[in-house]
Design a protein around this motif. Structure first.
Motif, PDB file in Angstrom:
ATOM      1  N   SER A   5      45.365  13.045  14.427  1.00 30.36           N
ATOM      2  CA  SER A   5      45.852  12.256  12.924  1.00 30.36           C
ATOM      3  C   SER A   5      46.646  12.523  12.278  1.00 30.36           C
ATOM      4  CB  SER A   5      44.173  12.353  12.162  1.00 30.36           C
ATOM      5  OG  SER A   5      44.207  13.578  11.785  1.00 30.36           O
ATOM      6  N   LEU A  49      48.126  10.234   8.934  1.00 35.37           N
ATOM      7  CA  LEU A  49      47.569   9.156   8.484  1.00 35.37           C
ATOM      8  C   LEU A  49      47.749  10.578   6.718  1.00 35.37           C
ATOM      9  CD1 LEU A  49      44.492   8.516   7.952  1.00 35.37           C
ATOM     10  CD2 LEU A  49      44.025  10.728   7.590  1.00 35.37           C
ATOM     11  N   TYR A 103      42.694   5.384   8.267  1.00 36.75           N
ATOM     12  CA  TYR A 103      42.268   6.496   9.126  1.00 36.75           C
ATOM     13  C   TYR A 103      41.944   5.465  10.461  1.00 36.75           C
ATOM     14  CZ  TYR A 103      40.620   9.115   5.963  1.00 36.75           C
ATOM     15  OH  TYR A 103      40.588  10.539   5.461  1.00 36.75           O
ATOM     16  N   ASN A 119      45.532   4.948  12.029  1.00 37.46           N
ATOM     17  CA  ASN A 119      46.204   6.508  12.578  1.00 37.46           C
ATOM     18  C   ASN A 119      45.530   7.920  13.112  1.00 37.46           C
ATOM     19  OD1 ASN A 119      48.837   6.081  11.000  1.00 37.46           O
ATOM     20  ND2 ASN A 119      48.026   5.357   9.393  1.00 37.46           N
ATOM     21  N   ILE A 120      44.199   7.457  13.234  1.00 33.30           N
ATOM     22  CA  ILE A 120      43.706   8.497  14.656  1.00 33.30           C
ATOM     23  C   ILE A 120      43.871   7.710  15.711  1.00 33.30           C
ATOM     24  CG2 ILE A 120      42.352   9.460  15.504  1.00 33.30           C
ATOM     25  CD1 ILE A 120      40.029   8.532  12.616  1.00 33.30           C
ATOM     26  N   VAL A 131      36.801  12.696  17.070  1.00 35.95           N
ATOM     27  CA  VAL A 131      37.208  12.556  15.249  1.00 35.95           C
ATOM     28  C   VAL A 131      36.281  13.655  14.297  1.00 35.95           C
ATOM     29  CG1 VAL A 131      36.520  10.871  13.407  1.00 35.95           C
ATOM     30  CG2 VAL A 131      37.655  10.295  15.194  1.00 35.95           C
TER      31      VAL A 131
END
Length: 136
Positions: free
Chosen positions: A10, A13, A21, A24-25, A124
């Protein structure tokens, strides 16, 4: 058929919205059918794909339309697409329209998707981000 990824991160981010989120993950993703690479992308929004696939597969085979990934990261629809036919479901990408997986049953497809979603959800969480926050 498998959806593989590595190097989830990330690092880009900067915002705090769910959309920030989701896009950008990222990870390097590869959709494979046996030894054949159907589609690969180095900076792909895997959390967004996992969220959308989880929602789609939950519809069940009878209610699920064709899946065309509508990402906030791509102008084009269908970076990942799953198309149903009388012989099963095929996975491909609008970026490589000449390549698609062999047809698979709904059960095989659902297992592949559920494995991908579970892995992304865990990764995540390991990034320190709540999967529930992004709807995953």
């Amino acid at each position: 058929m498998r959806i593989l990824y590595d190097a989830i991160n990330s690092s880009d981010l900067k915002g705090s919205t769910i959309a920030d989120y989701l896009v950008n993950i990222e990870a390097s993703i590869k959709v494979v059918d046996g030894c054949d690479v159907i589609y690969e992308e180095p900076y792909f929004p895997v959390a967004e794909l996992a969220r959308d696939l989880a929602r789609w597969v939950s519809l069940g085979e009878r209610r699920a339309p064709d899946f065309l990934f509508a990402s906030l990261s791509f102008d084009e629809l269908g970076a990942v697409r799953i198309l149903g036919s009388g012989s099963g479901w095929t996975v491909g990408s609008m970026f490589t329209p000449e390549v698609k997986s062999s047809p698979v049953s709904w059960d095989e497809l659902a297992a592949c998707i559920n494995e991908f979603v579970t892995d992304v959800r865990q990764d995540v969480l390991e990034l320190g981000i709540s999967p529930d926050f992004i709807g995953l």
